[in-house]
Design a protein around this motif. Structure first.
Motif, short mmCIF file in Angstrom:
data_model
loop_
_atom_site.label_atom_id
_atom_site.label_comp_id
_atom_site.label_asym_id
_atom_site.label_seq_id
_atom_site.Cartn_x
_atom_site.Cartn_y
_atom_site.Cartn_z
N LEU A 154 0.99 -1.80 -0.10
CA LEU A 154 0.08 0.06 0.04
C LEU A 154 0.76 1.16 0.15
CD1 LEU A 154 -2.53 -0.22 2.04
CD2 LEU A 154 -3.06 -0.30 -0.32
N LYS A 155 0.37 2.36 -0.86
CA LYS A 155 1.03 3.77 -0.51
C LYS A 155 0.14 4.27 -1.02
CE LYS A 155 5.07 2.17 -4.39
NZ LYS A 155 4.38 1.10 -4.71
N GLY A 156 0.57 5.31 0.18
CA GLY A 156 0.00 6.58 0.29
C GLY A 156 -2.21 6.42 0.96
N ASP A 157 -2.13 7.24 0.66
CA ASP A 157 -3.63 7.39 1.61
C ASP A 157 -5.18 6.90 0.62
OD1 ASP A 157 -2.23 8.65 3.77
OD2 ASP A 157 -3.21 10.28 3.90
N GLU A 158 -4.48 7.38 0.24
CA GLU A 158 -5.50 6.70 -1.40
C GLU A 158 -5.96 5.73 -1.28
OE1 GLU A 158 -6.83 7.34 -6.01
OE2 GLU A 158 -5.77 9.20 -4.95
N GLU A 159 -4.91 4.88 -1.15
CA GLU A 159 -4.52 3.29 -1.24
C GLU A 159 -5.08 2.77 -0.37
OE1 GLU A 159 -1.39 2.56 -4.79
OE2 GLU A 159 -1.11 1.40 -3.24
N VAL A 160 -4.88 3.76 1.58
CA VAL A 160 -4.63 3.26 2.33
C VAL A 160 -7.15 3.05 2.08
CG1 VAL A 160 -4.99 3.86 4.96
CG2 VAL A 160 -3.35 3.99 2.99
N GLN A 161 -7.61 4.21 2.12
CA GLN A 161 -8.29 4.01 2.47
C GLN A 161 -9.48 3.09 0.95
OE1 GLN A 161 -9.59 8.22 0.88
NE2 GLN A 161 -8.51 9.28 2.45
N ILE A 162 -8.88 2.88 -0.02
CA ILE A 162 -9.32 1.77 -0.76
C ILE A 162 -9.72 0.47 0.25
CG2 ILE A 162 -8.78 -0.03 -2.29
CD1 ILE A 162 -7.82 2.34 -4.52
N VAL A 163 -8.53 0.45 1.44
CA VAL A 163 -8.40 -1.10 2.27
C VAL A 163 -10.38 -0.98 3.12
CG1 VAL A 163 -7.08 -2.53 3.76
CG2 VAL A 163 -6.01 -1.64 2.59
N GLY A 164 -9.91 0.28 3.40
CA GLY A 164 -11.27 0.77 4.10
C GLY A 164 -12.58 0.68 3.37
N HIS A 165 -12.51 1.08 2.24
CA HIS A 165 -13.50 0.89 1.32
C HIS A 165 -13.85 -0.78 0.85
CE1 HIS A 165 -16.76 1.62 -1.69
NE2 HIS A 165 -16.02 0.94 -2.16
N LEU A 166 -12.72 -1.41 0.74
CA LEU A 166 -13.20 -3.46 0.55
C LEU A 166 -13.55 -3.81 2.16
CD1 LEU A 166 -9.20 -4.11 -1.00
CD2 LEU A 166 -11.76 -3.77 -2.31
N LEU A 167 -13.75 -3.37 3.17
CA LEU A 167 -14.09 -3.86 4.38
C LEU A 167 -15.48 -3.74 4.14
CD1 LEU A 167 -10.44 -3.39 6.93
CD2 LEU A 167 -12.47 -5.31 5.85
N ALA A 168 -15.76 -1.54 3.94
CA ALA A 168 -17.03 -1.60 3.95
C ALA A 168 -18.06 -2.25 2.86
CB ALA A 168 -17.41 -0.39 4.20
N VAL A 169 -17.93 -2.57 1.84
CA VAL A 169 -18.43 -3.95 1.05
C VAL A 169 -18.42 -5.05 1.51
CG1 VAL A 169 -18.66 -4.55 -1.51
CG2 VAL A 169 -17.59 -1.79 -1.03
N ALA A 170 -17.30 -5.96 1.97
CA ALA A 170 -17.19 -7.04 2.58
C ALA A 170 -18.79 -6.89 4.06
CB ALA A 170 -16.05 -7.39 3.21
N ALA A 171 -18.53 -5.64 4.37
CA ALA A 171 -19.58 -6.01 5.94
C ALA A 171 -21.25 -6.08 5.02
CB ALA A 171 -19.73 -4.92 6.28
#
Ligand code: 5GP
Ligand code: ZN
Length: 117
Positions: A55-72
């Protein structure tokens, strides 16, 4: 690695068939080809990111949060959110990662064990 060498980029681009069970601007979800639970989905960023370790940078970090929110959300939509489920990211060799395009495994529909293998 170019995205053409990456299995999940090829699925994203439709070069390898795998129905997209969910899709938005950032990610998509497919059924795992070798399910380890009654429901076993993979949630992947459209952008090629090799692993959690890459992961590089805030934008990619935010993608991980999005993936987890979609999983939920998908767990809720599949009806096993109240019983519970597991959302897993395997990272690199000891983590058991075999496809180097970041993905969240969503496993539901049975009791999970701990510790994981
Ligand atoms: P990892 O081992 O990297 O955490 O997860 C990779 C997952 O991709 C595995 O659970 C494996 O079963 C799944 N997989 C491998 N090849 C394919 C494929 O061609 N299509 C789909 N839908 N899943 C795949
Ligand atoms: Zn990729």
């Amino acid at each position: 690695m170019t995205t053409n060498d990456c299995l999940f980029c090829r699925i994203r681009d439709g070069q390898i068939p795998s129905p997209k069970l969910f899709e938005d601007d950032v990610c998509f979800a497919i059924a795992d080809i070798a399910p380890q639970a009654p429901t076993h989905l993979l949630i992947l960023p459209k952008q090629h990111i090799a692993s959690l370790d890459a992961l590089k940078g805030d934008e990619e970090v935010q993608i991980v949060g999005h993936l987890l929110a979609v999983a939920a959300r998908l767990a809720r939509a599949h009806g096993f959110a109240d019983n519970g489920y597991r959302a897993v990211i395997n990272c690199n060799t000891h983590g058991g990662q075999t496809v180097f395009h970041l993905h969240v495994h969503l496993l539901g529909g049975r009791q999970m064990g701990w510790p994981p293998g």
